[in-house]
Design a protein around this motif. Structure first.
Motif, PDB file in Angstrom:
ATOM      1  N   ALA A 152       0.829  -1.210   0.000  1.00  0.00           N
ATOM      2  CA  ALA A 152       0.000   0.000   0.000  1.00  0.00           C
ATOM      3  C   ALA A 152       0.861   1.256   0.000  1.00  0.00           C
ATOM      4  CB  ALA A 152      -0.933  -0.008   1.214  1.00  0.00           C
ATOM      5  N   ASP A 153       1.918   1.267   0.808  1.00  0.00           N
ATOM      6  CA  ASP A 153       2.786   2.438   0.876  1.00  0.00           C
ATOM      7  C   ASP A 153       3.492   2.703  -0.458  1.00  0.00           C
ATOM      8  OD1 ASP A 153       2.107   2.907   3.488  1.00  0.00           O
ATOM      9  OD2 ASP A 153       3.894   1.961   4.340  1.00  0.00           O
ATOM     10  N   ILE A 154       4.031   1.639  -1.071  1.00  0.00           N
ATOM     11  CA  ILE A 154       4.760   1.820  -2.330  1.00  0.00           C
ATOM     12  C   ILE A 154       3.812   2.236  -3.447  1.00  0.00           C
ATOM     13  CG2 ILE A 154       6.135   0.655  -4.109  1.00  0.00           C
ATOM     14  CD1 ILE A 154       7.311  -1.117  -1.923  1.00  0.00           C
ATOM     15  N   SER A 155       2.680   1.566  -3.556  1.00  0.00           N
ATOM     16  CA  SER A 155       1.732   1.877  -4.636  1.00  0.00           C
ATOM     17  C   SER A 155       1.174   3.285  -4.487  1.00  0.00           C
ATOM     18  CB  SER A 155       0.608   0.849  -4.676  1.00  0.00           C
ATOM     19  OG  SER A 155      -0.115   0.822  -3.449  1.00  0.00           O
ATOM     20  N   GLN A 156       0.916   3.720  -3.244  1.00  0.00           N
ATOM     21  CA  GLN A 156       0.417   5.076  -3.036  1.00  0.00           C
ATOM     22  C   GLN A 156       1.478   6.118  -3.376  1.00  0.00           C
ATOM     23  OE1 GLN A 156      -1.053   5.173   1.009  1.00  0.00           O
ATOM     24  NE2 GLN A 156      -2.596   3.600   0.590  1.00  0.00           N
ATOM     25  N   PHE A 157       2.731   5.824  -3.055  1.00  0.00           N
ATOM     26  CA  PHE A 157       3.823   6.744  -3.388  1.00  0.00           C
ATOM     27  C   PHE A 157       3.932   6.911  -4.903  1.00  0.00           C
ATOM     28  CE2 PHE A 157       8.174   7.581  -4.619  1.00  0.00           C
ATOM     29  CZ  PHE A 157       8.544   8.628  -3.797  1.00  0.00           C
ATOM     30  N   ILE A 158       3.922   5.782  -5.621  1.00  0.00           N
ATOM     31  CA  ILE A 158       4.042   5.846  -7.078  1.00  0.00           C
ATOM     32  C   ILE A 158       2.858   6.588  -7.683  1.00  0.00           C
ATOM     33  CG2 ILE A 158       4.109   4.465  -9.186  1.00  0.00           C
ATOM     34  CD1 ILE A 158       5.529   2.284  -7.528  1.00  0.00           C
ATOM     35  N   ALA A 159       1.649   6.254  -7.215  1.00  0.00           N
ATOM     36  CA  ALA A 159       0.448   6.899  -7.750  1.00  0.00           C
ATOM     37  C   ALA A 159       0.469   8.400  -7.506  1.00  0.00           C
ATOM     38  CB  ALA A 159      -0.793   6.272  -7.127  1.00  0.00           C
ATOM     39  N   LYS A 160       1.006   8.822  -6.359  1.00  0.00           N
ATOM     40  CA  LYS A 160       1.039  10.251  -6.035  1.00  0.00           C
ATOM     41  C   LYS A 160       1.978  11.015  -6.954  1.00  0.00           C
ATOM     42  CE  LYS A 160       2.257  13.512  -2.366  1.00  0.00           C
ATOM     43  NZ  LYS A 160       2.651  13.673  -0.944  1.00  0.00           N
ATOM     44  N   TRP A 161       3.166  10.435  -7.241  1.00  0.00           N
ATOM     45  CA  TRP A 161       4.199  11.175  -7.962  1.00  0.00           C
ATOM     46  C   TRP A 161       4.246  10.891  -9.458  1.00  0.00           C
ATOM     47  CZ3 TRP A 161       5.984  15.273  -5.821  1.00  0.00           C
ATOM     48  CH2 TRP A 161       6.022  15.353  -4.411  1.00  0.00           C
ATOM     49  N   ALA A 164       3.522  13.815 -11.834  1.00  0.00           N
ATOM     50  CA  ALA A 164       4.607  14.789 -11.939  1.00  0.00           C
ATOM     51  C   ALA A 164       5.646  14.342 -12.958  1.00  0.00           C
ATOM     52  CB  ALA A 164       5.265  14.992 -10.569  1.00  0.00           C
ATOM     53  N   PHE A 165       5.940  13.050 -12.999  1.00  0.00           N
ATOM     54  CA  PHE A 165       6.886  12.539 -13.990  1.00  0.00           C
ATOM     55  C   PHE A 165       6.312  12.645 -15.395  1.00  0.00           C
ATOM     56  CE2 PHE A 165       8.718  10.659 -10.201  1.00  0.00           C
ATOM     57  CZ  PHE A 165      10.078  10.769 -10.456  1.00  0.00           C
ATOM     58  N   LYS A 166       5.017  12.448 -15.537  1.00  0.00           N
ATOM     59  CA  LYS A 166       4.381  12.611 -16.848  1.00  0.00           C
ATOM     60  C   LYS A 166       4.463  14.060 -17.310  1.00  0.00           C
ATOM     61  CE  LYS A 166       1.082   8.789 -16.457  1.00  0.00           C
ATOM     62  NZ  LYS A 166      -0.354   8.406 -16.401  1.00  0.00           N
ATOM     63  N   ARG A 167       4.212  14.997 -16.393  1.00  0.00           N
ATOM     64  CA  ARG A 167       4.315  16.408 -16.766  1.00  0.00           C
ATOM     65  C   ARG A 167       5.729  16.795 -17.153  1.00  0.00           C
ATOM     66  NH1 ARG A 167       0.826  16.931 -12.240  1.00  0.00           N
ATOM     67  NH2 ARG A 167       2.603  17.549 -10.917  1.00  0.00           N
ATOM     68  N   ASP A 168       6.702  16.047 -16.647  1.00  0.00           N
ATOM     69  CA  ASP A 168       8.105  16.321 -16.957  1.00  0.00           C
ATOM     70  C   ASP A 168       8.540  15.632 -18.255  1.00  0.00           C
ATOM     71  OD1 ASP A 168      10.525  17.607 -16.171  1.00  0.00           O
ATOM     72  OD2 ASP A 168      11.346  15.679 -15.551  1.00  0.00           O
ATOM     73  N   ASN A 169       7.547  15.082 -18.986  1.00  0.00           N
ATOM     74  CA  ASN A 169       7.796  14.443 -20.279  1.00  0.00           C
ATOM     75  C   ASN A 169       8.747  13.247 -20.189  1.00  0.00           C
ATOM     76  OD1 ASN A 169       6.163  16.251 -21.833  1.00  0.00           O
ATOM     77  ND2 ASN A 169       7.779  17.776 -21.656  1.00  0.00           N
ATOM     78  N   ARG A 170       8.680  12.531 -19.079  1.00  0.00           N
ATOM     79  CA  ARG A 170       9.486  11.317 -18.956  1.00  0.00           C
ATOM     80  C   ARG A 170       8.854  10.201 -19.780  1.00  0.00           C
ATOM     81  NH1 ARG A 170      12.846  10.992 -14.319  1.00  0.00           N
ATOM     82  NH2 ARG A 170      13.150   8.813 -14.883  1.00  0.00           N
ATOM     83  N   SER A 171       9.680   9.415 -20.444  1.00  0.00           N
ATOM     84  CA  SER A 171       9.192   8.273 -21.206  1.00  0.00           C
ATOM     85  C   SER A 171       9.171   7.002 -20.371  1.00  0.00           C
ATOM     86  CB  SER A 171      10.063   8.052 -22.447  1.00  0.00           C
ATOM     87  OG  SER A 171       9.985   9.160 -23.316  1.00  0.00           O
ATOM     88  N   TYR A 172      10.077   6.916 -19.384  1.00  0.00           N
ATOM     89  CA  TYR A 172      10.203   5.713 -18.575  1.00  0.00           C
ATOM     90  C   TYR A 172      10.409   6.097 -17.111  1.00  0.00           C
ATOM     91  CZ  TYR A 172      11.232   3.646 -23.122  1.00  0.00           C
ATOM     92  OH  TYR A 172      11.175   3.256 -24.430  1.00  0.00           O
ATOM     93  N   LEU A 173       9.877   5.271 -16.228  1.00  0.00           N
ATOM     94  CA  LEU A 173      10.132   5.397 -14.805  1.00  0.00           C
ATOM     95  C   LEU A 173      10.398   3.988 -14.275  1.00  0.00           C
ATOM     96  CD1 LEU A 173      10.174   7.354 -12.350  1.00  0.00           C
ATOM     97  CD2 LEU A 173       7.821   6.629 -11.905  1.00  0.00           C
TER      98      LEU A 173
END
Length: 287
Positions: A228-237, A240-249
């Protein structure tokens, strides 16, 4: 057209990657000066060639400054441009050069004309190369090949070229802390504090993809809390990575041996996110 640019540190597997995409039907060019990239694309389009792979590395070091802008220009023109960057730990690279008995490409440019005592060592050449290529690495999908077999690298490159037109791809990979943290990770989560199936003789030879191990971990409250902690962290941020035009995370999950807990967590996270994102899964310690 579909364009794959392959770059990376000498000895990290660029030749393997180029062979993979050539076998997949890409028109391949090795060591193309970046200034000729636009002309190459124009020529291939005129010939009706739909996909091309170009290897660019420090053999054209003095021409790399404008490569990020050239990539953006091609994307603005509507081309599907992916950039793959291969790297490895210095220790792995030194071992590979020792096995092949080849000199580092930069040794020819940075010192063979000097006295022996003034020439750059292999590790100094590798460090210099990392600095030269740093501008490409930040705009690329990075694969750390330190502990990868050639077959696994081929499989991962195939994953990259099969990715569709998505703004961001989530990479979940499991690894073993006893081997080392992968260099391609954007986020690293440590799950070694979770109950370990290794200590159950019946579960020890299995992996986190086997049903008995899955059931064992499902029964542990700490596992649910960690997920739950990891999935919530990823979902939250992630936005922001999409807005930064990242292709991969790339999200790396590590346990001691990379066989049970990390594998289970990666599979569970991938299953959770695949409904809304392009997801790839890697297990560094599984065959």
């Amino acid at each position: 057209m579909e364009i794959l640019l392959i770059s990376g540190i000498s000895g990290s597997g660029k030749s393997v990657a180029l062979n993979v995409v050539e076998d997949a039907g890409f028109y391949c060019v090795d060591n193309l000066p970046p200034s000729l990239l636009a002309d190459l694309v124009t020529t291939l389009m005129r010939e009706g060639i739909p996909s091309a792979a170009v290897a660019i590395d420090t053999r054209s070091a003095h021409l790399l400054t404008n490569l990020p802008q050239a990539i953006q220009t091609l994307r603005d023109q509507g081309h599907d441009v992916k950039v793959l960057f291969l790297t490895a730990s210095t220790e792995s690279l030194v071992a590979r050069f020792s096995e092949t008995r080849r000199s580092h490409p930069l040794s020819h440019r940075l010192g063979l004309d000097k006295e022996p005592g003034d020439r750059l060592s292999l590790t100094e050449c590798i460090q210099e190369e990392r600095e030269i290529l740093s501008g490409i690495q930040v705009v690329a999908h990075v694969i750390d090949t330190s502990d990868l077999s050639a077959n696994k690298l081929r499989a991962w490159v195939k994953d990259v070229i099969q990715i569709g037109h998505t703004p961001l791809t989530l990479m979940f990979e499991s690894f073993a802390f006893k081997i080392g943290v992968p260099l391609d990770a954007d986020f690293v989560f440590d799950v070694r504090m979770l109950p370990n199936p290794h200590y159950d003789p019946q579960l020890r030879p299995l992996t986190g993809r086997d049903e008995p191990v899955i059931q064992y971990l499902k029964e542990q409250a700490m596992v649910h809390e960690m997920f739950a902690d990891i999935s919530q962290f990823i979902a939250k941020w992630l936005p922001a990575f999409k807005r930064d035009n990242r292709s991969y995370l790339t999200v790396a999950i590590g346990c001691t041996g990379g066989q049970h807990r990390s594998v289970y967590m990666v599979e569970k996270l991938a299953e959770h996110f695949k409904a809304q994102e392009q997801v790839l899964v890697r297990h560094r310690r599984l065959t």
